[in-house]
Write a protein that holds these residues in place. Structure first.
Motif, PDB file in Angstrom:
ATOM      1  N   GLN A 286       0.828  -1.208   0.000  1.00 60.84           N
ATOM      2  CA  GLN A 286       0.000   0.000   0.000  1.00 60.84           C
ATOM      3  C   GLN A 286       0.862   1.258   0.000  1.00 60.84           C
ATOM      4  O   GLN A 286       0.559   2.230  -0.703  1.00 60.84           O
ATOM      5  CB  GLN A 286      -0.919   0.016   1.227  1.00 60.84           C
ATOM      6  CG  GLN A 286      -2.124  -0.899   1.147  1.00 60.84           C
ATOM      7  CD  GLN A 286      -2.986  -0.769   2.397  1.00 60.84           C
ATOM      8  OE1 GLN A 286      -2.834  -1.519   3.355  1.00 60.84           O
ATOM      9  NE2 GLN A 286      -3.882   0.190   2.398  1.00 60.84           N
TER      10      GLN A 286
ATOM     11  N   ASP B  37       2.435   1.631  -3.489  1.00 61.34           N
ATOM     12  CA  ASP B  37       1.404   2.011  -4.461  1.00 61.34           C
ATOM     13  C   ASP B  37       0.978   3.465  -4.277  1.00 61.34           C
ATOM     14  O   ASP B  37       0.726   4.183  -5.251  1.00 61.34           O
ATOM     15  CB  ASP B  37       0.183   1.097  -4.329  1.00 61.34           C
ATOM     16  CG  ASP B  37       0.437  -0.310  -4.850  1.00 61.34           C
ATOM     17  OD1 ASP B  37       1.470  -0.519  -5.530  1.00 61.34           O
ATOM     18  OD2 ASP B  37      -0.392  -1.200  -4.576  1.00 61.34           O
ATOM     19  N   SER B  38       0.896   3.903  -3.027  1.00 62.28           N
ATOM     20  CA  SER B  38       0.472   5.283  -2.768  1.00 62.28           C
ATOM     21  C   SER B  38       1.514   6.281  -3.258  1.00 62.28           C
ATOM     22  O   SER B  38       1.173   7.397  -3.659  1.00 62.28           O
ATOM     23  CB  SER B  38       0.205   5.488  -1.274  1.00 62.28           C
ATOM     24  OG  SER B  38       1.413   5.562  -0.525  1.00 62.28           O
TER      25      SER B  38
ATOM     26  N   ALA C 250       1.014   6.616  -6.943  1.00 59.65           N
ATOM     27  CA  ALA C 250      -0.233   7.362  -7.163  1.00 59.65           C
ATOM     28  C   ALA C 250      -0.151   8.794  -6.640  1.00 59.65           C
ATOM     29  O   ALA C 250      -1.094   9.573  -6.834  1.00 59.65           O
ATOM     30  CB  ALA C 250      -1.392   6.639  -6.490  1.00 59.65           C
ATOM     31  N   HIS C 251       0.959   9.138  -5.972  1.00 61.38           N
ATOM     32  CA  HIS C 251       1.142  10.470  -5.379  1.00 61.38           C
ATOM     33  C   HIS C 251       0.002  10.808  -4.418  1.00 61.38           C
ATOM     34  O   HIS C 251      -0.501  11.928  -4.394  1.00 61.38           O
ATOM     35  CB  HIS C 251       1.257  11.547  -6.469  1.00 61.38           C
ATOM     36  CG  HIS C 251       2.282  11.234  -7.522  1.00 61.38           C
ATOM     37  ND1 HIS C 251       3.575  10.870  -7.220  1.00 61.38           N
ATOM     38  CD2 HIS C 251       2.195  11.217  -8.877  1.00 61.38           C
ATOM     39  CE1 HIS C 251       4.251  10.649  -8.343  1.00 61.38           C
ATOM     40  NE2 HIS C 251       3.442  10.836  -9.359  1.00 61.38           N
ATOM     41  N   ASN C 252      -0.378   9.808  -3.625  1.00 64.59           N
ATOM     42  CA  ASN C 252      -1.517   9.994  -2.721  1.00 64.59           C
ATOM     43  C   ASN C 252      -1.249   9.334  -1.370  1.00 64.59           C
ATOM     44  O   ASN C 252      -1.680   8.207  -1.121  1.00 64.59           O
ATOM     45  CB  ASN C 252      -2.787   9.409  -3.346  1.00 64.59           C
ATOM     46  CG  ASN C 252      -4.004   9.608  -2.446  1.00 64.59           C
ATOM     47  OD1 ASN C 252      -4.005  10.467  -1.562  1.00 64.59           O
ATOM     48  ND2 ASN C 252      -5.041   8.817  -2.659  1.00 64.59           N
ATOM     49  N   PRO C 253      -0.540  10.018  -0.466  1.00 63.18           N
ATOM     50  CA  PRO C 253      -0.273   9.434   0.849  1.00 63.18           C
ATOM     51  C   PRO C 253      -1.511   9.350   1.729  1.00 63.18           C
ATOM     52  O   PRO C 253      -1.519   8.633   2.726  1.00 63.18           O
ATOM     53  CB  PRO C 253       0.749  10.398   1.452  1.00 63.18           C
ATOM     54  CG  PRO C 253       0.452  11.707   0.804  1.00 63.18           C
ATOM     55  CD  PRO C 253       0.036  11.369  -0.604  1.00 63.18           C
ATOM     56  N   TYR C 254      -2.565  10.065   1.347  1.00 61.04           N
ATOM     57  CA  TYR C 254      -3.750  10.147   2.203  1.00 61.04           C
ATOM     58  C   TYR C 254      -4.605   8.884   2.147  1.00 61.04           C
ATOM     59  O   TYR C 254      -5.566   8.752   2.906  1.00 61.04           O
ATOM     60  CB  TYR C 254      -4.570  11.375   1.813  1.00 61.04           C
ATOM     61  CG  TYR C 254      -3.732  12.630   1.812  1.00 61.04           C
ATOM     62  CD1 TYR C 254      -3.278  13.187   3.005  1.00 61.04           C
ATOM     63  CD2 TYR C 254      -3.340  13.228   0.615  1.00 61.04           C
ATOM     64  CE1 TYR C 254      -2.474  14.317   3.008  1.00 61.04           C
ATOM     65  CE2 TYR C 254      -2.538  14.361   0.609  1.00 61.04           C
ATOM     66  CZ  TYR C 254      -2.106  14.900   1.809  1.00 61.04           C
ATOM     67  OH  TYR C 254      -1.304  16.007   1.804  1.00 61.04           O
ATOM     68  N   ALA C 255      -4.251   7.958   1.266  1.00 63.10           N
ATOM     69  CA  ALA C 255      -4.986   6.698   1.180  1.00 63.10           C
ATOM     70  C   ALA C 255      -4.467   5.663   2.175  1.00 63.10           C
ATOM     71  O   ALA C 255      -5.058   4.587   2.308  1.00 63.10           O
ATOM     72  CB  ALA C 255      -4.887   6.138  -0.239  1.00 63.10           C
ATOM     73  N   LEU C 256      -3.387   5.973   2.881  1.00 63.81           N
ATOM     74  CA  LEU C 256      -2.758   4.991   3.761  1.00 63.81           C
ATOM     75  C   LEU C 256      -3.463   4.897   5.114  1.00 63.81           C
ATOM     76  O   LEU C 256      -4.021   5.887   5.606  1.00 63.81           O
ATOM     77  CB  LEU C 256      -1.289   5.360   3.978  1.00 63.81           C
ATOM     78  CG  LEU C 256      -0.394   5.248   2.747  1.00 63.81           C
ATOM     79  CD1 LEU C 256       1.002   5.774   3.051  1.00 63.81           C
ATOM     80  CD2 LEU C 256      -0.320   3.807   2.262  1.00 63.81           C
TER      81      LEU C 256
ATOM     82  N   TRP D 209       6.396  10.942  -2.350  1.00 67.16           N
ATOM     83  CA  TRP D 209       5.040  10.956  -2.895  1.00 67.16           C
ATOM     84  C   TRP D 209       4.888  11.999  -4.007  1.00 67.16           C
ATOM     85  O   TRP D 209       3.798  12.188  -4.526  1.00 67.16           O
ATOM     86  CB  TRP D 209       4.032  11.205  -1.784  1.00 67.16           C
ATOM     87  CG  TRP D 209       3.717   9.951  -1.034  1.00 67.16           C
ATOM     88  CD1 TRP D 209       2.747   9.037  -1.337  1.00 67.16           C
ATOM     89  CD2 TRP D 209       4.379   9.441   0.122  1.00 67.16           C
ATOM     90  NE1 TRP D 209       2.763   7.996  -0.445  1.00 67.16           N
ATOM     91  CE2 TRP D 209       3.767   8.216   0.469  1.00 67.16           C
ATOM     92  CE3 TRP D 209       5.439   9.892   0.909  1.00 67.16           C
ATOM     93  CZ2 TRP D 209       4.161   7.445   1.554  1.00 67.16           C
ATOM     94  CZ3 TRP D 209       5.845   9.127   1.986  1.00 67.16           C
ATOM     95  CH2 TRP D 209       5.212   7.922   2.304  1.00 67.16           C
TER      96      TRP D 209
END
Length: 337
Positions: free
Chosen positions: A49, A52-53, A56-62, A85
């Motif tokens: 995860q 992948d984040s 995706a340049h999206n640390p807020y999905a963790l 990120w």
């Protein structure tokens, strides 16, 4: 049962509705992954995860804990402000993955792309997970040899690490107590723990099987082997037992090492202060080169090496040693202390 009046009937209906709803909540709580043990599969999924984040340049999905600690190249920052990120465009499965289900920690290393596959970087990371939420992230991105002080090979890293992830099936695994003692002895000023180096022990630094060409390019072309030197740098504040993988025999330990970056031929090398004979030899060589005046030389400069050193141990012997360093300025310390 006596029920009279519209309000009593309403209370009864609400109560009957609440009972199954409460039961459903209890059922969800029992199955809530945030309250259960995180297995090797669980830890592997969380590492995936994280990678992948980044792509995706999206640390807020963790699945972050309400309060967490995080550093990138020893700099504390919120994940949304970290370079990882922002720049990483490709990050496959880790080439090396050590998992400690007792401590809820993991260490991973892999080659990554930051937009140019021809010049890949090396990403290393350590996670701590509590109730399936990430409470600690410690990251390092080494982009070339100067970040480490001498060594680097993102290209060789996957092949060199692959063999470590598939140790012999009939190996004798070390106990957790033995692996803990190994970690405690690594940066210790003294230790009674005796280490036998395996005949096929693999020595790497940032993915590279180190070859020392010497200051004049006339040194050996053979990769260096593992040693358990008496002059290994020490650190009384070393962070021991960060990850102890009892299945694969990995041990991750961190030390903060003072030293100097010296000219080394037409490149440079970080030499810890504990290695006094090596530093003295470089001082002599510098004087000789300055007298000849044949090349510009870097002035010796103080530096600090922040390390996450990885050892692999089974069959009662050291099977692999990875010295992974990220350099910063002199007299620095770790934000994790």
């Amino acid at each position: 049962m006596r029920i009279s009046g519209p309000f009593n009937i309403l209370r009864l209906l609400i109560g009957l509705a609440v009972i199954p709803f409460a039961a459903a909540l209890v059922g969800r709580k029992a199955d809530n992954p945030s309250n259960s043990h995180c297995s090797r599969v669980c830890m592997t999924n969380i590492v995936t995860q994280v990678l992948d984040s980044m792509v995706a340049h999206n640390p807020y999905a963790l699945p972050m804990a309400p309060t967490y600690r995080a550093t990138e190249n020893s700099h504390p920052a919120a994940l949304g402000m970290m370079t990882s990120w922002r720049t990483i465009t490709k990050a496959g499965p880790p080439s090396l993955l050590a998992i400690d289900t007792t401590n809820g920690t993991a260490y991973f290393a892999l080659d990554i792309s930051e937009g140019n596959d021809a010049t890949e970087s090396v990403l290393r990371g350590r996670l701590k997970v509590v109730h399936r939420q990430i409470t600690e992230i410690e990251l390092f991105i080494n982009r070339y040899r100067g970040d480490h002080g001498f060594s680097f090979s993102a290209a060789e890293l996957p092949t060199n690490y692959e063999v470590l992830m598939s140790p012999p099936a009939n190996r004798t695994k070390a106990s957790r107590a033995t692996l803990e003692a190994l970690s405690e002895s690594l940066f210790a000023t003294s230790s009674n723990f005796s280490v036998t180096v395996g005949d096929a022990c693999q020595f790497t630094e940032l993915g590279w099987k180190v070859v020392d060409p010497g200051t004049n390019g006339t040194g050996s072309t053979d990769p260096l082997g593992c040693v358990w030197p008496s002059d290994h740098p020490t650190d009384t504040n070393a962070r021991v037992g960060l990850v102890i993988d009892e299945e694969l025999g990995f041990v991750v330990t961190s030390g903060t090492i003072p030293g100097k970056v010296y000219p080394y031929g037409n490149i440079s090398a970080f030499i810890p202060d504990a290695m006094t004979s090596a530093q003295e030899a470089q001082e002599v060589w510098i004087e000789e080169m300055n007298a000849l005046g044949i090349m510009p030389l870097l002035s010796p400069t103080g530096a600090t090496g922040d390390t996450l050193e990885v050892l692999q141990y089974y069959n009662g012997e050291l099977q692999a040693m990875q010295i992974n360093v990220y350099l910063s300025g002199p007299d620095m310390t770790s934000p994790w202390l």
